[in-house]
Design a protein around this motif. Structure first.
Motif, PDB file in Angstrom:
ATOM      1  N   LEU A  62      34.357  18.862   1.224  1.00  0.00           N
ATOM      2  CA  LEU A  62      35.102  19.512   0.141  1.00  0.00           C
ATOM      3  C   LEU A  62      34.369  20.760  -0.344  1.00  0.00           C
ATOM      4  CD1 LEU A  62      36.396  16.555  -2.066  1.00  0.00           C
ATOM      5  CD2 LEU A  62      37.742  18.090  -0.629  1.00  0.00           C
ATOM      6  N   PHE A  63      33.057  20.645  -0.497  1.00  0.00           N
ATOM      7  CA  PHE A  63      32.267  21.789  -0.951  1.00  0.00           C
ATOM      8  C   PHE A  63      32.363  22.936   0.045  1.00  0.00           C
ATOM      9  CE2 PHE A  63      28.298  24.223  -1.190  1.00  0.00           C
ATOM     10  CZ  PHE A  63      28.315  24.575  -2.532  1.00  0.00           C
ATOM     11  N   LEU A  64      32.304  22.613   1.328  1.00  0.00           N
ATOM     12  CA  LEU A  64      32.408  23.631   2.377  1.00  0.00           C
ATOM     13  C   LEU A  64      33.750  24.351   2.317  1.00  0.00           C
ATOM     14  CD1 LEU A  64      31.189  24.914   4.964  1.00  0.00           C
ATOM     15  CD2 LEU A  64      32.283  23.066   6.257  1.00  0.00           C
ATOM     16  N   MET A  65      34.831  23.591   2.153  1.00  0.00           N
ATOM     17  CA  MET A  65      36.166  24.185   2.136  1.00  0.00           C
ATOM     18  C   MET A  65      36.392  25.015   0.876  1.00  0.00           C
ATOM     19  SD  MET A  65      38.420  21.094   3.800  1.00  0.00           S
ATOM     20  CE  MET A  65      39.900  22.103   3.937  1.00  0.00           C
ATOM     21  N   LEU A  66      35.926  24.499  -0.265  1.00  0.00           N
ATOM     22  CA  LEU A  66      36.100  25.237  -1.519  1.00  0.00           C
ATOM     23  C   LEU A  66      35.264  26.521  -1.522  1.00  0.00           C
ATOM     24  CD1 LEU A  66      36.077  22.206  -3.965  1.00  0.00           C
ATOM     25  CD2 LEU A  66      37.998  23.735  -3.554  1.00  0.00           C
ATOM     26  N   THR A  67      34.067  26.441  -0.962  1.00  0.00           N
ATOM     27  CA  THR A  67      33.225  27.631  -0.870  1.00  0.00           C
ATOM     28  C   THR A  67      33.857  28.681   0.038  1.00  0.00           C
ATOM     29  OG1 THR A  67      31.240  26.285  -1.204  1.00  0.00           O
ATOM     30  CG2 THR A  67      30.920  28.485  -0.275  1.00  0.00           C
ATOM     31  N   SER A  68      34.446  28.219   1.137  1.00  0.00           N
ATOM     32  CA  SER A  68      35.086  29.157   2.066  1.00  0.00           C
ATOM     33  C   SER A  68      36.265  29.863   1.410  1.00  0.00           C
ATOM     34  CB  SER A  68      35.557  28.408   3.314  1.00  0.00           C
ATOM     35  OG  SER A  68      36.622  27.515   3.033  1.00  0.00           O
ATOM     36  N   ILE A  69      36.977  29.159   0.532  1.00  0.00           N
ATOM     37  CA  ILE A  69      38.093  29.771  -0.175  1.00  0.00           C
ATOM     38  C   ILE A  69      37.611  30.917  -1.055  1.00  0.00           C
ATOM     39  CG2 ILE A  69      39.868  29.383  -1.936  1.00  0.00           C
ATOM     40  CD1 ILE A  69      40.107  26.514  -0.823  1.00  0.00           C
ATOM     41  N   GLN A  70      36.514  30.684  -1.789  1.00  0.00           N
ATOM     42  CA  GLN A  70      35.954  31.738  -2.637  1.00  0.00           C
ATOM     43  C   GLN A  70      35.401  32.893  -1.813  1.00  0.00           C
ATOM     44  OE1 GLN A  70      35.939  32.003  -6.105  1.00  0.00           O
ATOM     45  NE2 GLN A  70      37.391  30.329  -5.899  1.00  0.00           N
ATOM     46  N   LEU A  71      34.839  32.579  -0.651  1.00  0.00           N
ATOM     47  CA  LEU A  71      34.269  33.601   0.214  1.00  0.00           C
ATOM     48  C   LEU A  71      35.331  34.557   0.750  1.00  0.00           C
ATOM     49  CD1 LEU A  71      31.657  34.603   1.561  1.00  0.00           C
ATOM     50  CD2 LEU A  71      32.093  33.000   3.441  1.00  0.00           C
ATOM     51  N   MET A  72      36.568  34.084   0.844  1.00  0.00           N
ATOM     52  CA  MET A  72      37.659  34.924   1.352  1.00  0.00           C
ATOM     53  C   MET A  72      37.888  36.171   0.499  1.00  0.00           C
ATOM     54  SD  MET A  72      40.623  32.236   2.526  1.00  0.00           S
ATOM     55  CE  MET A  72      40.292  30.902   3.665  1.00  0.00           C
ATOM     56  N   THR A  73      37.532  36.103  -0.778  1.00  0.00           N
ATOM     57  CA  THR A  73      37.755  37.242  -1.659  1.00  0.00           C
ATOM     58  C   THR A  73      36.827  38.411  -1.338  1.00  0.00           C
ATOM     59  OG1 THR A  73      36.226  36.335  -3.302  1.00  0.00           O
ATOM     60  CG2 THR A  73      38.546  35.763  -3.534  1.00  0.00           C
ATOM     61  N   THR A  74      35.671  38.119  -0.738  1.00  0.00           N
ATOM     62  CA  THR A  74      34.713  39.184  -0.397  1.00  0.00           C
ATOM     63  C   THR A  74      34.617  39.431   1.102  1.00  0.00           C
ATOM     64  OG1 THR A  74      32.925  37.542  -0.443  1.00  0.00           O
ATOM     65  CG2 THR A  74      33.323  38.807  -2.458  1.00  0.00           C
ATOM     66  N   ASN A  75      34.817  38.389   1.906  1.00  0.00           N
ATOM     67  CA  ASN A  75      34.764  38.515   3.362  1.00  0.00           C
ATOM     68  C   ASN A  75      35.849  37.622   3.948  1.00  0.00           C
ATOM     69  OD1 ASN A  75      34.100  38.414   6.169  1.00  0.00           O
ATOM     70  ND2 ASN A  75      31.978  38.955   5.678  1.00  0.00           N
ATOM     71  N   LEU A  76      37.028  38.194   4.133  1.00  0.00           N
ATOM     72  CA  LEU A  76      38.199  37.405   4.527  1.00  0.00           C
ATOM     73  C   LEU A  76      37.988  36.701   5.863  1.00  0.00           C
ATOM     74  CD1 LEU A  76      41.108  36.519   4.023  1.00  0.00           C
ATOM     75  CD2 LEU A  76      41.872  38.661   5.069  1.00  0.00           C
ATOM     76  N   LEU A  77      37.452  37.403   6.842  1.00  0.00           N
ATOM     77  CA  LEU A  77      37.297  36.823   8.175  1.00  0.00           C
ATOM     78  C   LEU A  77      36.305  35.662   8.170  1.00  0.00           C
ATOM     79  CD1 LEU A  77      37.917  36.858  11.189  1.00  0.00           C
ATOM     80  CD2 LEU A  77      36.101  38.570  11.479  1.00  0.00           C
ATOM     81  N   LEU A  78      35.144  35.883   7.571  1.00  0.00           N
ATOM     82  CA  LEU A  78      34.127  34.833   7.524  1.00  0.00           C
ATOM     83  C   LEU A  78      34.627  33.624   6.724  1.00  0.00           C
ATOM     84  CD1 LEU A  78      31.282  33.871   8.199  1.00  0.00           C
ATOM     85  CD2 LEU A  78      30.459  35.053   6.138  1.00  0.00           C
ATOM     86  N   GLY A  79      35.272  33.902   5.586  1.00  0.00           N
ATOM     87  CA  GLY A  79      35.819  32.811   4.770  1.00  0.00           C
ATOM     88  C   GLY A  79      36.866  32.015   5.518  1.00  0.00           C
ATOM     89  N   ALA A  80      37.758  32.710   6.236  1.00  0.00           N
ATOM     90  CA  ALA A  80      38.812  32.039   6.997  1.00  0.00           C
ATOM     91  C   ALA A  80      38.229  31.185   8.117  1.00  0.00           C
ATOM     92  CB  ALA A  80      39.789  33.059   7.568  1.00  0.00           C
ATOM     93  N   LEU A  81      37.209  31.716   8.815  1.00  0.00           N
ATOM     94  CA  LEU A  81      36.572  30.956   9.891  1.00  0.00           C
ATOM     95  C   LEU A  81      35.873  29.713   9.345  1.00  0.00           C
ATOM     96  CD1 LEU A  81      35.061  33.853  12.057  1.00  0.00           C
ATOM     97  CD2 LEU A  81      36.992  32.362  12.644  1.00  0.00           C
ATOM     98  N   LEU A  82      35.197  29.879   8.218  1.00  0.00           N
ATOM     99  CA  LEU A  82      34.511  28.741   7.595  1.00  0.00           C
ATOM    100  C   LEU A  82      35.513  27.694   7.131  1.00  0.00           C
ATOM    101  CD1 LEU A  82      31.690  27.735   6.784  1.00  0.00           C
ATOM    102  CD2 LEU A  82      32.017  28.828   4.566  1.00  0.00           C
ATOM    103  N   PHE A  83      36.657  28.161   6.624  1.00  0.00           N
ATOM    104  CA  PHE A  83      37.694  27.228   6.166  1.00  0.00           C
ATOM    105  C   PHE A  83      38.274  26.450   7.348  1.00  0.00           C
ATOM    106  CE2 PHE A  83      42.148  26.234   5.136  1.00  0.00           C
ATOM    107  CZ  PHE A  83      41.951  25.477   3.998  1.00  0.00           C
ATOM    108  N   LEU A  84      38.546  27.137   8.453  1.00  0.00           N
ATOM    109  CA  LEU A  84      39.070  26.463   9.647  1.00  0.00           C
ATOM    110  C   LEU A  84      38.059  25.464  10.192  1.00  0.00           C
ATOM    111  CD1 LEU A  84      40.787  29.465  11.500  1.00  0.00           C
ATOM    112  CD2 LEU A  84      41.913  27.567  10.289  1.00  0.00           C
ATOM    113  N   PHE A  85      36.783  25.833  10.148  1.00  0.00           N
ATOM    114  CA  PHE A  85      35.725  24.918  10.567  1.00  0.00           C
ATOM    115  C   PHE A  85      35.713  23.670   9.673  1.00  0.00           C
ATOM    116  CE2 PHE A  85      31.175  23.619  10.235  1.00  0.00           C
ATOM    117  CZ  PHE A  85      31.025  23.151  11.542  1.00  0.00           C
ATOM    118  N   GLY A  86      35.853  23.883   8.366  1.00  0.00           N
ATOM    119  CA  GLY A  86      35.917  22.762   7.429  1.00  0.00           C
ATOM    120  C   GLY A  86      37.122  21.869   7.681  1.00  0.00           C
ATOM    121  N   CYS A  87      38.278  22.496   7.996  1.00  0.00           N
ATOM    122  CA  CYS A  87      39.490  21.716   8.306  1.00  0.00           C
ATOM    123  C   CYS A  87      39.275  20.847   9.542  1.00  0.00           C
ATOM    124  CB  CYS A  87      40.676  22.648   8.526  1.00  0.00           C
ATOM    125  SG  CYS A  87      41.291  23.440   7.028  1.00  0.00           S
TER     126      CYS A  87
END
Length: 451
Positions: A208-233
């Motif tokens: 959960l922490f990984l996915m929530l962090t990736s969501i916040q990261l999307m605001t500054t680095n969309l690609l990295l945040g999206a990749l981290l979110f997909l990894f979390g999924c």
């Protein structure tokens, strides 16, 4: 017994109102908080995400423990921790301490909101539950009306600390009512609490922490945040597969298999995301495009809040008369039309038009949310109602977290594209319309059987 139910309903409503107003009133004091600590605006999200993240991570665990050791114990624990965190927030002397105390608040709220759903399920039968859920949901509508005005008054006449202090009496009163009035049916405490079970909880918290962090990261680095979110999924999917082999899974997997449960949880996830986007961007529209005062901007949500309460309260009766499927289809079509209109609405549109659109949107969302919640919760059993309610609440929180961040990306993209806030608003509501259209497609007759 009836007297006890009335007292418990008062306590449940008070607990819901307390958490609802906490979620909205902080916005009014954010600027003063940053000024008092000489803080930079780039850390503004921490004030809200620390509370939201802590609540999301704590919700499934405290809900599961409620099924193991009793709803009353966990509810009282959540109330005590939330009230303590609230008091400490008001006494904060640094921004770091405020963030830490917001985390304490968030953990406490994770033991309040899902248990209120479970208590309603425990105290009232399925026929009464719709009306009671609708009544309880009105706390969110009333909080959204009161919070901007109350917060502005407190900040103007006192200090920002008082936006936290006003919640302390609510917390104490609700705690005392539940402690003395609620007598839970005794259940044997399950003993399967070992290191293996603890490992499940820790892994799920990290996911959960990984996915929530990736969501916040999307605001500054969309690609990295999206990749981290997909990894979390992907990790979450693997975790669910492992949970199926567990004797005591922390997720309500047996309920997952029941007809339409996950479908309606998805509806709750998405409809809450659309709702929070509407509540954030309509007042901004009023201030930037119509150049009205913040008070009038807040009051633009008044029709939405009133008709959200109305829709929630009468949802069960309307569903019983016309059928749940028909009400859902009509409500989603209404919301789709509203968001579609707003995605092309010119800047010259009058305040009255925004009020009308807000009202119809609130009615539709109130109907959809309450029917979806009742339908999803009806799949729970007496043994896992707290766990199921906690999972539903978790999805609600995640929906708000994910969608408000995603909508912010669309808004920023539109603004950066032609330096006009109106384009950002249009993209926000266009994306929201696409989300609602997706929900509408999911519940077409060929996708869902009669229910």
């Amino acid at each position: 017994m009836k007297k006890n139910k009335r007292w418990m309903m008062l306590a449940i409503y008070g607990a819901t109102f307390m958490t609802a107003i906490e979620s909205t009133i902080v916005v009014t004091a954010a600027n003063d908080i940053f000024k008092s600590f000489n803080n930079q605006n780039d850390s503004v999200s921490l004030l809200f995400s620390s509370y939201l993240f802590a609540s999301a991570i704590a919700t499934p665990f405290l809900s599961h423990w409620a099924d193991q050791i009793g709803k009353k114990k966990i509810f009282l624990f959540g109330l005590a921790l939330f009230t303590l965190g609230t008091m400490l927030c008001g006494l904060s002397t640094s921004y770091l301490s405020l963030i830490i105390f917001r985390v304490i608040q968030g953990i406490g709220s994770g033991g309040i909101l899902p248990i209120t759903f479970a208590l309603i399920g425990d105290l009232f039968d399925l026929e009464q539950r719709g009306k009671i859920m609708g009544l309880n949901n009105s706390a969110w509508g009333i909080a959204s009306l009161i919070a901007p005005l109350l917060g502005g008054m407190l900040v103007s006449n006192f200090t920002w600390h008082w936006i936290f202090f006003i919640n302390i009496p609510f917390g104490i009163a609700v705690f005392l009512i539940v402690f003395f009035v609620y007598h839970e049916k005794k259940q044997p405490i399950k003993k399967e609490k070992n290191s293996h079970y603890l490992r499940q909880q820790v892994i799920f918290a990290v996911l959960l922490f990984l996915m929530l962090t990736s969501i916040q990261l999307m605001t500054t680095n969309l690609l990295l945040g999206a990749l981290l979110f997909l990894f979390g999924c992907g990790l979450l999917w693997g975790f669910i597969k492992l949970e199926r082999k567990e004797k005591m899974p922390i997720l309500p997997l047996t309920t997952f298999r029941k007809k339409n449960f996950l479908l309606f949880v998805a509806v709750i996830f998405l409809i809450n995301g659309a709702l929070i986007g509407f509540q954030v961007y309509v007042p901004l529209w009023v201030q930037t495009e119509l150049h009205f005062t913040p008070t009038l901007a807040g009051l633009a949500l008044l029709p939405s809040s009133i008709l959200f309460i109305t829709g929630s309260y009468f949802s069960a009766q309307l569903a019983g008369y016309f059928g749940k499927k028909k009400i859902l289809l009509l409500s989603l079509t209404l919301i789709l039309g509203i968001f579609g209109i707003m995605s092309f609405l010119p800047a010259s549109a009058s305040y009255l038009i925004l009020l009308l659109l807000a009202g119809f949107s609130g009615l539709g969302i109130g109907l959809v949310f309450t029917i979806s919640l009742i339908t999803a919760q009806s799949n729970a059993t007496e043994e896992n109602i707290s766990t199921v309610s906690g999972f539903i609440t978790l999805c609600r929180t995640l929906g708000q977290s994910f969608m408000i961040t995603l909508l912010g990306i669309f808004y920023s993209f539109g603004f950066a594209h032609d330096s006009q806030t109106l384009t950002g608003y249009h993209l926000v509501f266009l994306f929201s319309a696409l989300i609602i259209g997706g929900i509408l497609f999911l519940i077409l007759p060929r996708k869902i059987e009669n229910f």
